[in-house]
Design a protein around this motif. Structure first.
Motif, short mmCIF file in Angstrom:
data_model
loop_
_atom_site.label_atom_id
_atom_site.label_comp_id
_atom_site.label_asym_id
_atom_site.label_seq_id
_atom_site.Cartn_x
_atom_site.Cartn_y
_atom_site.Cartn_z
N GLY A 142 53.32 6.14 23.69
CA GLY A 142 52.80 4.81 23.41
C GLY A 142 52.25 4.69 22.01
N SER A 143 51.67 3.55 21.72
CA SER A 143 51.12 3.27 20.40
C SER A 143 49.60 3.43 20.40
N GLY A 144 49.13 4.17 19.42
CA GLY A 144 47.70 4.37 19.24
C GLY A 144 47.19 3.60 18.04
N LEU A 145 45.86 3.53 17.93
CA LEU A 145 45.20 3.04 16.73
C LEU A 145 44.14 4.07 16.38
N HIS A 146 44.53 5.01 15.53
CA HIS A 146 43.63 6.10 15.18
C HIS A 146 42.69 5.66 14.06
N THR A 147 41.42 6.00 14.21
CA THR A 147 40.40 5.60 13.25
C THR A 147 39.81 6.83 12.57
N HIS A 148 39.86 6.84 11.25
CA HIS A 148 39.23 7.89 10.45
C HIS A 148 37.94 7.32 9.85
N PHE A 149 36.87 8.10 9.90
CA PHE A 149 35.65 7.61 9.24
C PHE A 149 34.81 8.77 8.70
N SER A 150 34.19 8.51 7.58
CA SER A 150 33.16 9.36 7.03
C SER A 150 31.94 8.48 6.80
N VAL A 151 30.87 9.05 6.30
CA VAL A 151 29.65 8.30 6.05
C VAL A 151 29.10 8.71 4.70
N ILE A 152 28.76 7.74 3.86
CA ILE A 152 28.19 8.06 2.56
C ILE A 152 26.72 7.63 2.52
N ASP A 153 25.94 8.33 1.69
CA ASP A 153 24.52 8.01 1.54
C ASP A 153 24.31 7.07 0.36
N ARG A 154 23.05 6.83 0.02
CA ARG A 154 22.74 5.88 -1.05
C ARG A 154 23.33 6.30 -2.40
N ASN A 155 23.54 7.60 -2.58
CA ASN A 155 24.10 8.10 -3.83
C ASN A 155 25.62 8.12 -3.83
N GLY A 156 26.23 7.67 -2.73
CA GLY A 156 27.68 7.68 -2.64
C GLY A 156 28.26 9.01 -2.24
N ASP A 157 27.41 9.94 -1.77
CA ASP A 157 27.89 11.26 -1.36
C ASP A 157 28.25 11.25 0.12
N ASN A 158 29.31 11.96 0.47
CA ASN A 158 29.78 12.07 1.84
C ASN A 158 28.86 13.01 2.62
N VAL A 159 28.14 12.47 3.61
CA VAL A 159 27.17 13.29 4.34
C VAL A 159 27.85 14.26 5.30
N PHE A 160 29.17 14.17 5.46
CA PHE A 160 29.90 15.13 6.28
C PHE A 160 30.40 16.32 5.46
N ASN A 207 49.55 2.86 7.75
CA ASN A 207 48.18 3.26 7.47
C ASN A 207 47.51 2.23 6.58
N LEU A 208 46.29 1.87 6.91
CA LEU A 208 45.48 1.01 6.06
C LEU A 208 44.49 1.88 5.29
N MET A 209 44.38 1.64 4.00
CA MET A 209 43.54 2.47 3.13
C MET A 209 42.07 2.43 3.55
N HIS A 210 41.35 3.52 3.22
CA HIS A 210 39.94 3.60 3.59
C HIS A 210 39.14 2.54 2.84
N CYS A 211 38.07 2.10 3.48
CA CYS A 211 37.26 0.99 2.99
C CYS A 211 35.80 1.27 3.31
N ASP A 212 34.91 1.03 2.35
CA ASP A 212 33.49 1.28 2.59
C ASP A 212 32.77 0.05 3.14
N ASP A 213 33.53 -0.86 3.75
CA ASP A 213 32.99 -2.03 4.42
C ASP A 213 33.65 -2.08 5.80
N ALA A 214 32.91 -1.67 6.83
CA ALA A 214 33.50 -1.57 8.17
C ALA A 214 33.95 -2.92 8.70
N LEU A 215 33.24 -3.99 8.38
CA LEU A 215 33.67 -5.31 8.82
C LEU A 215 35.01 -5.67 8.20
N ARG A 216 35.16 -5.37 6.91
CA ARG A 216 36.43 -5.66 6.26
C ARG A 216 37.55 -4.81 6.85
#
Length: 445
Positions: A250-268, A206-215
């Motif tokens: 087989g092998s998967g690549l599962h992607t977890h994502f949330s979305v934060i707003d300008r205040n850093g709050d999770n909109v989900f 597992n790779l840790m969550h990151c708030d930079d999708a490109l990274r």
């Protein structure tokens, strides 16, 4: 970036590399003493290099090659900068790059730019995706005619069985995983938990969550390169191909994502287990695009061997809460960490294109206020009447090409390049035996 090389005088050569449409690293080897010129001016190679097939061959009918004169683009360093390449014997640095046109505009056939365009859609609305990925891969002894799990460096024995969440299986390859974590630290790849999985010699990191999708996509791309290279130093192969063993999952690549707003709050985050309306909008967008985008989740012939019922890979287009048989799962846990897990992609994907289409589809759902169907419960494989993802490579190419949704996510050049590439691969893969296909995919994807 210059400071990194000054601090590492032992580095005598560098590699400059970009991800092509299949996620293969394409670039050049350069003496370290000329690195400053690369940092200042970039380097050049043809646009067509980012649109090669899985063998590294030109696309026969691509306008990039002869019709447009096989023109050069300019490739410049990404924000990532230099990093070591611990799988090589000589001290070497890798400099990730991405491609621009002569006028300074991004080349839309570059997968990393395709992801960046989606990220900018979020940014325009004051939103930021937060992404984590789980990458599964196999350790394989490919020295003989038949693939098998490698001998344990500790015991000298070969365990010919799946060992789900087995500490013994992890310990059997402790030297490899110790080196892997050291290498991830050196490359600044946020590797977290490792588990043994349900396949023969299969593991997940597992790779840790990151708030930079490109990274986050960089991390996945670099991690795949590292794992495959480091395994060879240890005397065996590592492969992210979707299904090397017909009898195992087989092998998967599962992607977890949330979305934060300008205040850093999770909109989900609704404060409860169900999530917000925006979470459901994003789920609906992902479901709506899923059939048309299957080609990016399953980009190779072998990919479709994994996408079969009751093999720990989704086949029906559906979602559910805490349900791993669904294509999209909403994990339980703290409401502040409410997120979407997208489970369709195989380990053989291009991480940039995979993440671009997941996030782009989610944004479509958010922008359009889409509503998803009711969440499924129980075994999604056994539910009648659900739509399914394409079951063949050719059908996936057709769906991608004719889609009205994909042009909202990708530019026309990326869509054209992908379709031409995959049609060429379909043509030439038909000439290979099953064994030759495995040999092709084992190291490339």
């Amino acid at each position: 970036m210059k400071d990194w090389l000054r601090k590492h005088p032992e580095v005598r050569t560098i590699r400059v590399a970009a991800a092509d449409i299949n996620g293969q690293a394409r670039g050049k080897r350069i003496p370290a003493r000329f690195a400053e010129k690369v940092l200042k001016d970039g380097i050049r190679f043809p646009y067509s290099v980012l649109n090669l097939d899985i063998w590294g061959e030109d696309i026969d009918d691509s306008p990039l090659v002869f019709e447009e004169g096989d023109q050069d683009g300019t490739l410049r360093p990404t924000e990532r900068g230099f990093m070591p390449m611990p799988w090589l014997e000589a001290p070497t640095a890798l400099l990730p790059i991405w491609m621009y046109r002569e006028n300074g505009q991004p080349y839309e056939g570059d997968p990393r730019h395709a992801l960046n365009a989606v990220v900018q859609r979020f940014k325009a609305q004051g939103l930021t995706p937060v992404v984590a990925m789980e990458l599964e891969f196999f350790l394989i002894d490919d020295s003989g005619k038949k693939l098998q799990v490698p001998l344990s460096p500790r015991s000298g024995k070969r365990r010919k069985a799946a060992e789900t969440l087995s500490i013994r299986a992890l310990d059997a390859f402790d030297t490899f995983f110790t080196d892997l974590y050291d290498a991830c630290e050196a490359m600044d790849i946020p590797a977290d938990t490792t588990t043994s999985e349900t396949g023969l010699g299969q593991f997940e990191v597992n790779l840790m969550h990151c708030d930079d999708a490109l990274r986050a996509a960089d991390d996945a791309w670099l991690f795949k390169m590292l794992v495959k290279g480091l395994a060879r130093r240890h005397g065996f192969a590592a492969s992210f191909m979707a299904k090397p063993y017909p009898e195992y999952s087989g092998s998967g690549l599962h992607t977890h994502f949330s979305v934060i707003d300008r205040n850093g709050d999770n909109v989900f985050d609704s404060g409860g287990p169900k999530g917000t309306a925006m979470l459901r909008n994003a789920v609906a967008g992902c479901l709506d695009a899923m059939a048309d985008s299957t080609l990016l989740f399953a980009p190779h012939a072998n990919s479709y061997e994994r996408l079969v019922p009751e093999a720990h890979a989704p086949v029906n287009i559906c979602w559910g809460y805490e349900n791993r048989t669904a294509a999209i799962r909403i994990p339980a846990g703290s409401p502040s960490a409410r997120r979407i897990e997208h489970r369709v992609a195989g380990g053989d994907v291009n991480p940039y294109l995979m993440l671009a289409v997941i996030l782009g589809a989610a944004m479509n759902g958010i922008e359009d206020g889409m509503d998803p169907p009711p969440p499924v419960t129980g075994n999604a494989y056994a539910i009648d009447g659900l739509s399914t993802i394409p079951t063949t490579w050719a059908a996936a190419v057709d769906a991608f090409e004719s889609s009205t949704t994909m042009p909202r996510i990708f530019g026309p050049e990326m869509i054209r390049n992908m379709v031409l590439t995959k049609r060429q691969e379909i043509h030439y893969l038909a000439e290979l035996t099953a064994e030759e296909q495995v040999e092709l995919y084992l190291d490339t994807v």
